[in-house]
Design an enzyme around this catalytic site. Sequence first.
Site, PDB file in Angstrom:
ATOM      1  N   GLY A   1       0.834  -1.167   0.255  1.00 49.56           N
ATOM      2  CA  GLY A   1      -0.566   0.364   0.448  1.00 49.56           C
ATOM      3  C   GLY A   1       0.805   1.816   0.274  1.00 49.56           C
TER       4      GLY A   1
ATOM      5  CE  LYS B   1       7.535   0.722   5.416  1.00 52.32           C
ATOM      6  NZ  LYS B   1       8.484  -0.777   6.838  1.00 52.32           N
TER       7      LYS B   1
ATOM      8  CG  ASP C   1      -0.690   8.689   3.579  1.00 56.21           C
ATOM      9  OD1 ASP C   1       0.169   8.049   4.008  1.00 56.21           O
ATOM     10  OD2 ASP C   1      -0.462   9.848   4.316  1.00 56.21           O
ATOM     11  N   GLY C   2      -0.124   6.242   1.684  1.00 54.70           N
ATOM     12  CA  GLY C   2       0.810   5.624   1.070  1.00 54.70           C
ATOM     13  C   GLY C   2       2.400   5.967   1.530  1.00 54.70           C
TER      14      GLY C   2
ATOM     15  NE  ARG D   1      11.235  -3.542   2.673  1.00 56.31           N
ATOM     16  CZ  ARG D   1       9.792  -3.687   4.016  1.00 56.31           C
ATOM     17  NH1 ARG D   1       9.831  -3.220   4.736  1.00 56.31           N
ATOM     18  NH2 ARG D   1       9.072  -3.448   2.798  1.00 56.31           N
TER      19      ARG D   1
ATOM     20  CG  ASP E   1       0.920  -8.278   6.446  1.00 60.36           C
ATOM     21  OD1 ASP E   1      -0.056  -8.645   7.507  1.00 60.36           O
ATOM     22  OD2 ASP E   1       0.997  -7.728   6.568  1.00 60.36           O
ATOM     23  CG  ASN E   2       4.162  -7.748   8.689  1.00 66.46           C
ATOM     24  OD1 ASN E   2       4.857  -6.911   8.188  1.00 66.46           O
ATOM     25  ND2 ASN E   2       3.621  -7.316   9.986  1.00 66.46           N
TER      26      ASN E   2
ATOM     27  CG  ASP F   1       7.033  -4.860   6.678  1.00 66.58           C
ATOM     28  OD1 ASP F   1       7.453  -4.097   5.996  1.00 66.58           O
ATOM     29  OD2 ASP F   1       6.239  -5.536   6.599  1.00 66.58           O
TER      30      ASP F   1
END
Length: 484
Positions: free
Chosen positions: A93, A114, A126-127, A177, A253-254, A263
Site C-alpha cells: 500500500g 517504502k 496515503d501511501g 529497503r 504478511d510480515n 517490517d
Amino acid sequence: MNGSEIPEFGFDNSYVRDLPGTFVAQAPRAVPAPKLLRLNEALAAELGLDVAALRPVAAEVFGGNRLPAGAEPVAQAYAGHQFGGFSPQLGDGRALLLGEVIDRAGQRRDIALKGSGRTPFSRGGDGLAAVGPVLREYLIGEAMHALGVPTSRALAAVATGAQVLRERALPGAVLTRVAASHLRVGTFEFFSARGQADQVKALADYAIARHYPEVTGAENRYVAFFDAVVARQARLIAQWMGLGFIHGVMNTDNMTISGETIDYGPCAFMEAYSPGAVFSSIDRQGRYAYANQPLILAWNLARLAEALLPLFDADETRAIDLANGRLEAIAGQYRAEWLAVMRGKLGLAGEDPGDLALAEGFLAALQGSDFTLGFRRLADAVTDEGKLRGMFTDTAALERWLPQWRARRAADAAARIRAVNPIYIPRNEKVEAALAAAGEGDLAPFEALLAVIGDPYQERAGLEAYALPAPEAFVAGFRTFCGT
C-alpha cells in the site's frame, strides 16, 4: 533537479519477469524537495553500486523522482492474517519493488521504496511515511545486521520536503529497503484464498529457485520447501528471543519466505526481562508478546502449510497428514534452535541433558532485571560475580543457580559469552531521543546511535550511557507505534 547521470544498477527483475499476475505496475510519487538524510554506503558497495557516482543523485533516485535504467516499479500483491483475522487483500500500500540486483557475493537482492505514495493496494491510506518511522527501520535493521540476525536493510533515507498527517503533521520521508526478497507467507495466502492453485505453484517454484535450490531434486520438493522455510524461521525467532527482540506485528504478511526479519514498525528490544512484555500500541491483547513469538511462529507456518496443501499431495488426506506431521514437529525444532542460542549465551560447550533446566533457571532468576546486561555480565562473573549480583532483583534465585553454572560452563566461557551477548542494543530511550531530534532536523543523535549499535559486542570507553537501561519513569509508559 540534479542533472547528474544515474549510475547503472544492473537490474535483473526476475519477479516481474517470472510471476505475471502477482503485482501491479505503479510509478512512485514525485516528492517536492528530496533531501538525503542518509546513504548506506557500505551496503551500496555490497550491492555493486558505484557509490561515488550515486552520491550526487541519491536524493532524487531514492526519493522516487528519478528511476535508474532497468527499474520496473511494481506493487506486490499479498494477503495476511493480521492479529489472527484474515485480510484477503493487503499488498504494497505504500511500497514499490524497483527491481533486483545481483550483489558482489552473487546473491539476488530486492531494492524497494517504502513511503513512495499510494498504490492500488493502499486501502484508503496515503501511501506515505514520516521521518521517524523511516529512521527507526534504518536503525533497527542495521542493529539486527550487526547482531548477526538475517534482516532487510536500509539503503537510503530521504526527506521529501512534504508533510505527512498522522496524529499531527510530521516531516515526510522515503526509505529504500534491500531484502533477499519480499515474498511473504501472505503472498501465498493471497492466491490460495482465490483458488489460484497454478499461481501458488508458480510462487513455490520461484521461491525454491531463488531461496532453496537445494530442495529442487527432493522426492517431494514442495514438502522439502516447507521444511526449509520452517528451519530458517525457527532459527530466526530463536535469535530474536536470544536478544530480547519483540517484533510487535508478527502478522503472516510480515513473515518472509527467505527467513529474514522485515517490517520494523512497533518493534523494540526488551530491557527488564518479562515474558509478557508488549510495546506495540496496537497489540492490546498481547498476541505478539515476547514469550508468544515462538507460538506465533508455528501459527503462521500453519497458514503457509494450508496454502501449500494442494502441492504436498494430490490426495487431500495424504497432504493433510504430511502437513500435520511437520506442524507437530515445529515446537521441537524451535526448542532445539533456542537451546543452541542459550548455550552460547551462557558460555557452555557441547551439549548436556541439564542445559534446558540451566537456561530456564537463569531466566527465572533474571525476571525483572535487565535482559541484555544480565547475560553480558555473566562474562565478568567468570572471575568476579559481584557485578553480576548487582544486576539482579532476585539474588536468592541467582545464588541457587550459580553453582550449577560454574560446574557446567566452558573453560573459555567469558570469551564465548562476550562473542554472542551484546553490550549495546538500540535502547528504547536512545532510539526515541534520536528520532525526536531527527524530526526537528538534528541527525547527530541518530548518527551517534547508529555508530554505537554498528559494533554491538565490543565494549568501548565513553559509551557507558548507551549500555544502561532507561529510567523507570520512561519504561513505565513506553509504547511503540506503527508508521501508518
